[in-house]
Design a protein around this motif. Structure first.
Motif, PDB file in Angstrom:
ATOM      1  N   PHE A  67      -1.628   6.542   3.478  1.00  0.00           N
ATOM      2  CA  PHE A  67      -1.758   5.896   2.204  1.00  0.00           C
ATOM      3  C   PHE A  67      -1.665   7.065   1.333  1.00  0.00           C
ATOM      4  O   PHE A  67      -1.022   6.837   0.009  1.00  0.00           O
ATOM      5  CB  PHE A  67      -2.889   5.160   1.833  1.00  0.00           C
ATOM      6  CG  PHE A  67      -3.216   3.695   2.589  1.00  0.00           C
ATOM      7  CD1 PHE A  67      -2.283   2.880   2.497  1.00  0.00           C
ATOM      8  CD2 PHE A  67      -3.807   3.644   3.771  1.00  0.00           C
ATOM      9  CE1 PHE A  67      -2.336   1.623   2.908  1.00  0.00           C
ATOM     10  CE2 PHE A  67      -3.987   2.526   4.528  1.00  0.00           C
ATOM     11  CZ  PHE A  67      -3.168   1.410   3.915  1.00  0.00           C
ATOM     12  N   SER A  75       1.625   6.821  -1.114  1.00  0.00           N
ATOM     13  CA  SER A  75       1.379   6.622  -2.597  1.00  0.00           C
ATOM     14  C   SER A  75       2.174   7.684  -3.302  1.00  0.00           C
ATOM     15  O   SER A  75       2.676   7.625  -4.453  1.00  0.00           O
ATOM     16  CB  SER A  75      -0.092   6.705  -2.918  1.00  0.00           C
ATOM     17  OG  SER A  75      -0.656   7.833  -2.623  1.00  0.00           O
ATOM     18  N   MET A  79      -2.041   1.995  -5.361  1.00  0.00           N
ATOM     19  CA  MET A  79      -3.043   2.798  -4.316  1.00  0.00           C
ATOM     20  C   MET A  79      -3.839   3.977  -4.965  1.00  0.00           C
ATOM     21  O   MET A  79      -4.974   4.156  -4.584  1.00  0.00           O
ATOM     22  CB  MET A  79      -2.070   3.225  -3.236  1.00  0.00           C
ATOM     23  CG  MET A  79      -1.590   2.025  -2.306  1.00  0.00           C
ATOM     24  SD  MET A  79      -0.785   2.920  -0.920  1.00  0.00           S
ATOM     25  CE  MET A  79       0.929   2.918  -1.664  1.00  0.00           C
TER      26      MET A  79
END
Length: 316
Positions: free
Chosen positions: A116, A120, A132
């Motif tokens: 993530f 992001s 995010m």
């Protein structure tokens, strides 16, 4: 590499010795008397003094420290002043809960932070990347004990998927129940630590995307995203290895709190109980083990970083 390892090993031993002195002296200035606690409030002064002598508490601090640290280097962490049990054996028993909890929490944190964080960064300037980033900042700002309470309400009380407290008496003899008992506590620590690490991964990915080698790869025909994936992500990996030592420290601190919340029979819960009873030998040994674990992780991270980063090898 050998010279670097020897230097770092010497610094590790020095750090452990300094930590042991700080821990030992700090506990001696705290209020309370373990001899008075054992003898009871109605005991006479002579009884308390006799007990202090039998426990060795009236000896010079330097002599008490040498006895303790000498035993540590021999693998003997001492004996509980209250129960007479071996501290080493109790720590080994409690570590069967704390170590798996820490490993599970670290795994969850990495599974959240790395993909993530990179994603992001790749979606910088878009709604998904912004969402995010904001979500990571919000989760990272939540105290771990509050995060635990929220997850207990959701997953234990509302959904009934996971147990809210406790650990099976049979321990890892029933691995499925033991894993279930640790999953919610590990998820609590992993979410908070993963959110913190995700912000670092995102920042490191930003920096990697602005490096000359990524621009050069893009100029040769690759898209910006392809250049980042092929050439920038390995640089991000070096940064992640560097910060892992700090994350382990955060996980240990989180474990002390979480073991209380979820009533897990681990090292953190034992440490809190021993502080309350002023069992100095156990407390100082427990603190030294936790401190030593953090220092050893930092030592290993330094060696790995030195081994995989050619710039550090050239500088050495």
């Amino acid at each position: 590499m050998l010279r670097y390892t020897l230097v770092r090993g010497a610094l590790l031993i020095a750090g452990l010795l300094v930590s042991s002195v700080v821990i030992f002296l700090t506990l001696r200035v705290l209020p309370g008397d373990v001899a008075q606690l054992i003898a009871g409030t109605q005991a006479s002064k002579e009884t308390v003094e006799a007990l202090r002598e039998s426990l060795g508490l009236n000896r010079p601090l330097f002599a008490q420290y040498l006895d303790w640290i000498g035993g540590v280097f021999r693998g003997d962490l001492g004996t509980s002043q209250l129960s007479g049990a071996s501290v080493t054996e109790e720590l080994l028993e409690k570590s069967r809960v704390t170590v798996p909890l820490g490993l599970m929490a670290l795994t969850i944190a990495l599974l959240i932070a790395v993909p993530f964080g990179i994603l992001s960064a790749m979606l910088r300037g878009r709604a998904g990347g912004t969402a995010m980033s904001v979500g990571a900042q919000a989760v990272a700002a939540v105290p771990v004990i509050w995060a635990g309470m929220i997850l207990v309400v959701v997953f234990a009380h509302w959904l009934g998927w996971l147990p809210a407290q406790g650990f099976p008496r049979s321990g890892w003899a029933t691995p499925d129940k033991a894993f279930e008992a640790l999953l919610l506590p590990a998820l609590t620590i992993g979410l908070v630590e993963g959110a913190m690490l995700m912000r670092f991964v995102r920042s490191a990915t930003f920096q990697a995307s602005d490096q000359d080698f990524v621009r050069t790869a893009a100029a040769k025909g690759l898209t910006r995203r392809q250049a980042l994936v092929r050439h920038g992500i390995p640089a991000v990996g070096l940064s992640i290895v560097t910060v892992l030592g700090l994350q382990v420290a955060g996980i240990i601190v989180g474990s002390v709190v979480i073991e209380q919340l979820f009533t897990l029979p681990g090292i953190g819960r034992m440490l809190v109980a021993d502080v309350g009873t002023r069992d100095l030998i156990k407390v100082q040994s427990e603190l030294l083990v936790l401190t030593g674990f953090v220092l050893i992780v930092g030592f290993v991270v330094d060696l790995v970083h030195h081994a995989i980063d050619p710039r550090q090898r050239e500088a050495a």
